[in-house]
Enzyme design. Structure first.
Site, PDB file in Angstrom:
ATOM      1  N   GLY A 266      34.558  36.071  49.881  1.00 29.80           N
ATOM      2  CA  GLY A 266      33.343  36.861  50.026  1.00 29.80           C
ATOM      3  C   GLY A 266      33.150  37.268  51.470  1.00 29.80           C
TER       4      GLY A 266
ATOM      5  N   CYS B 257      39.138  30.984  50.225  1.00 29.95           N
ATOM      6  CA  CYS B 257      38.494  31.570  51.411  1.00 29.95           C
ATOM      7  C   CYS B 257      37.010  31.202  51.439  1.00 29.95           C
ATOM      8  CB  CYS B 257      38.716  33.085  51.437  1.00 29.95           C
ATOM      9  SG  CYS B 257      38.352  33.839  53.046  1.00 29.95           S
ATOM     10  N   TYR B 258      36.102  32.153  51.201  1.00 30.54           N
ATOM     11  CA  TYR B 258      34.682  31.813  51.166  1.00 30.54           C
ATOM     12  C   TYR B 258      34.420  30.746  50.115  1.00 30.54           C
ATOM     13  CZ  TYR B 258      29.600  32.350  50.734  1.00 30.54           C
ATOM     14  OH  TYR B 258      28.244  32.111  50.690  1.00 30.54           O
TER      15      TYR B 258
ATOM     16  N   HIS C 183      44.457  33.433  51.092  1.00 31.43           N
ATOM     17  CA  HIS C 183      44.376  34.190  49.831  1.00 31.43           C
ATOM     18  C   HIS C 183      45.706  34.101  49.076  1.00 31.43           C
ATOM     19  CE1 HIS C 183      40.453  36.194  50.358  1.00 31.43           C
ATOM     20  NE2 HIS C 183      40.725  36.090  51.652  1.00 31.43           N
TER      21      HIS C 183
ATOM     22  N   GLU D  52      46.218  35.039  46.110  1.00 31.75           N
ATOM     23  CA  GLU D  52      46.326  36.127  45.131  1.00 31.75           C
ATOM     24  C   GLU D  52      46.999  37.372  45.676  1.00 31.75           C
ATOM     25  OE1 GLU D  52      42.216  36.781  47.032  1.00 31.75           O
ATOM     26  OE2 GLU D  52      43.618  35.138  46.627  1.00 31.75           O
TER      27      GLU D  52
ATOM     28  N   ASP E 255      44.975  54.221  25.902  1.00 34.16           N
ATOM     29  CA  ASP E 255      43.888  53.323  25.510  1.00 34.16           C
ATOM     30  C   ASP E 255      43.474  53.542  24.058  1.00 34.16           C
ATOM     31  OD1 ASP E 255      44.017  52.580  28.155  1.00 34.16           O
ATOM     32  OD2 ASP E 255      42.291  53.779  28.762  1.00 34.16           O
TER      33      ASP E 255
ATOM     34  N   LYS F 166      44.685  47.601  32.443  1.00 34.39           N
ATOM     35  CA  LYS F 166      45.574  48.650  31.952  1.00 34.39           C
ATOM     36  C   LYS F 166      47.000  48.156  31.716  1.00 34.39           C
ATOM     37  CE  LYS F 166      44.930  52.708  31.738  1.00 34.39           C
ATOM     38  NZ  LYS F 166      44.560  53.638  30.639  1.00 34.39           N
TER      39      LYS F 166
END
Length: 513
Positions: A58, A85-86, A172, A174, A230, A369
């Site tokens: 954040g 992190c945050y 991080h 990710e 979709d 997606k």
């Protein structure tokens, strides 16, 4: 019928730019994830019964007056938690540790050293590169925690309380800039949360088939086919679930790309063994859009007209009770679901009339997606459908900046056709998330032949992305851009200028409206 819930890891969003990326990385490990508001209470978490929690990063300091907080009771629920992190600092603060601004900020790559026996970093190198982005740091770990890794700018880069299943990382994991980040996430998911990698295309289809059958029962269902991936995947899943209870309706609103209407009809009549009703309603949509320039108004007009046309068409197939739509997870997030701000209203999420007569069936509402494409391949859909680039529900109406007219639609279609032809010719179609033309309703001065022209400009937009939550402008080779520009100006009457949009998302959006 009772449908078993997929074991889920909740990603608590504390305003991070990477919250959606965290959720995607969890799913890439074949574990289901959902993003939830930072306001979630311990009681709400308990009710959801997640396999684990991940606290996102954040922008704020935990000491700020308006800092986002975590319900302290959450850490006592016995549910494994990973703070990033945050989220790492917040976990330390809530658990009784200390967080301070030491002046040792870190932004970018850092070298991390493992300094103690670690469960989270087990079997990983003692030295590795991680991606940092922080001003504050944990200076004292809470009781029960052990610091197991450090960097020059973060004395507590990783902390663990194995007994309670609480873990925090200052970096991080990710992002791709942390090379072993996915391994760290997998260790948390598989070994700490004891999650199984069961979130697969096959399991998604099985689960949705059960959900749809439970929701629909013996009722008639109509599905809107647009020709995009979709709606096609949504139709295929619903057809798998209820067979001939489904009727597909293709509303041709006149806002499609060149040749798409005939392609939709040909593809779905032959591939899907269901009735396809082709409603040609271009005049009706153009009349409703006459003189409208405000983007949100356009979307709402198209959404409402779309539903009205559906309701009328559905009457011809009997007593239809449900409407299938290809709503995706990013649509829900961007349309202001939960704590997210409304960026734009997706016509298959917001803007629907309050008195709509059909209940919605949205089998893709929980998917990104890339997951939709994987499900489409699992269902055996044609490659040209599965890998078609995203196209907005309101079509070319939101790519004309200003009022929509037949002349402008024809100009934009022609320019867009040339663009996609050259992108395919260059072998870039699968590399680019979206490539399209935008037509501002203004005119610019140009010179063609020996005369002065006063014609429209066209803006080319091409981006790379994984899920449309973030996007970067595509580095199309200059010679390809030159061919695109030359062909559009020479072959499309009414165009005398081509520009290339080199903004990323954020701060821009992918579409212009």
């Amino acid at each position: 019928m009772t449908v078993d819930r997929e074991p889920t890891v909740l990603v608590v969003d504390f305003g991070a730019q990477y919250a959606q990326l965290i959720a995607r990385r969890v799913r890439e490990s074949h574990v289901h994830s959902e993003i939830v508001s930072r306001d979630i209470s311990a009681d709400e978490v308990r009710e959801r019964q997640p396999t684990g929690l991940i606290l996102s990063g954040g922008p704020a300091s935990v000491h700020a007056e308006d800092a986002y907080r975590l319900d302290p009771a959450i850490i006592d629920l016995g549910i494994p938690i990973l703070g990033i992190c945050y989220g790492h600092q917040l976990l330390a603060d809530v658990a009784g540790g200390e967080v301070a601004h030491t002046g040792k900020s870190e932004f970018g790559s850092s070298a991390m050293e493992v300094v103690a026996d670690s469960f989270l970093l087990r079997d990983l190198p003692a030295s590795q590169t991680v991606w940092m982005s922080h001003n504050d740091e944990v200076t004292t770990v809470p009781d029960g925690f052990v610091c197991v890794a450090s960097t020059d700018g973060a004395s507590v880069a990783v902390m663990e309380d194995r007994e309670r299943g609480l873990y925090g990382v200052q970096f991080h994991p990710e992002v791709a800039h942390t090379p072993r980040g996915q391994d760290i996430l997998k260790q948390f998911l598989y070994e700490v949360c004891h999650a199984s990698p069961t979130w697969t295309s096959h399991s998604i289809i099985e689960s949705q088939v059960e959900i749809i059958r439970d929701q629909v029962g013996d009722a008639r269902v109509v599905c809107g086919l647009s020709g995009g991936v979709d709606s096609a995947v949504a139709a295929a899943i619903v057809h798998e679930a209820i067979g001939d209870q489904l009727t597909c309706i293709f509303v041709d609103h006149g806002l499609l790309r060149a040749g798409e209407a005939s392609q939709v009809e040909e593809t779905f009549r032959s591939h899907f063994e269901v009735d396809l009703i082709h409603v040609k309603a271009a005049d009706r949509f153009l009349e409703a859009l006459d003189g409208v320039t405000e983007p949100e108004t356009k979307r709402k007009i198209i959404g409402e007209t779309f539903i009205r046309v559906f309701e009328e068409a559905a009457e011809s197939v009997g007593d239809a009770s449900f409407l299938v739509q290809g709503t995706l997870y990013p649509d829900v997030i961007e349309s202001g679901s939960g704590s997210a701000a409304t960026i734009k209203t997706h016509h298959n999420v917001g803007g629907l009339p309050d008195d709509m007569k059909l209940d919605l069936v949205e089998p893709l509402r929980d998917l990104f997606k890339d997951e939709v494409r994987a499900v489409g391949e699992e269902l055996g859909l044609p490659e040209e459908i599965v890998w078609r680039q995203p196209f907005p529900g309101p079509g070319l109406a939101v790519r004309i900046i200003g009022a929509v007219t037949l002349e402008r639609l024809d100009i934009l279609r022609s320019a867009d056709t040339i663009l996609l032809e050259e992108i395919r010719r260059a072998g870039l179609y699968r590399e680019i998330w979206q490539a399209f033309a935008v037509l501002p309703a203004i005119k610019t001065v140009g010179v063609q032949g020996d005369g002065r022209t006063y014609a429209y400009p066209v803006i080319i937009r091409a981006v790379t992305s994984e899920d449309a939550m973030t996007a970067d402008w595509a580095r199309i080779p200059y010679d390809v851009l030159e061919r695109i520009s030359s062909r559009i100006i020479n072959e499309v009457p009414g165009i005398n200028r081509v520009a290339y949009d080199i903004s990323s998302k954020p701060p821009a959006t992918i579409e212009w409206e």
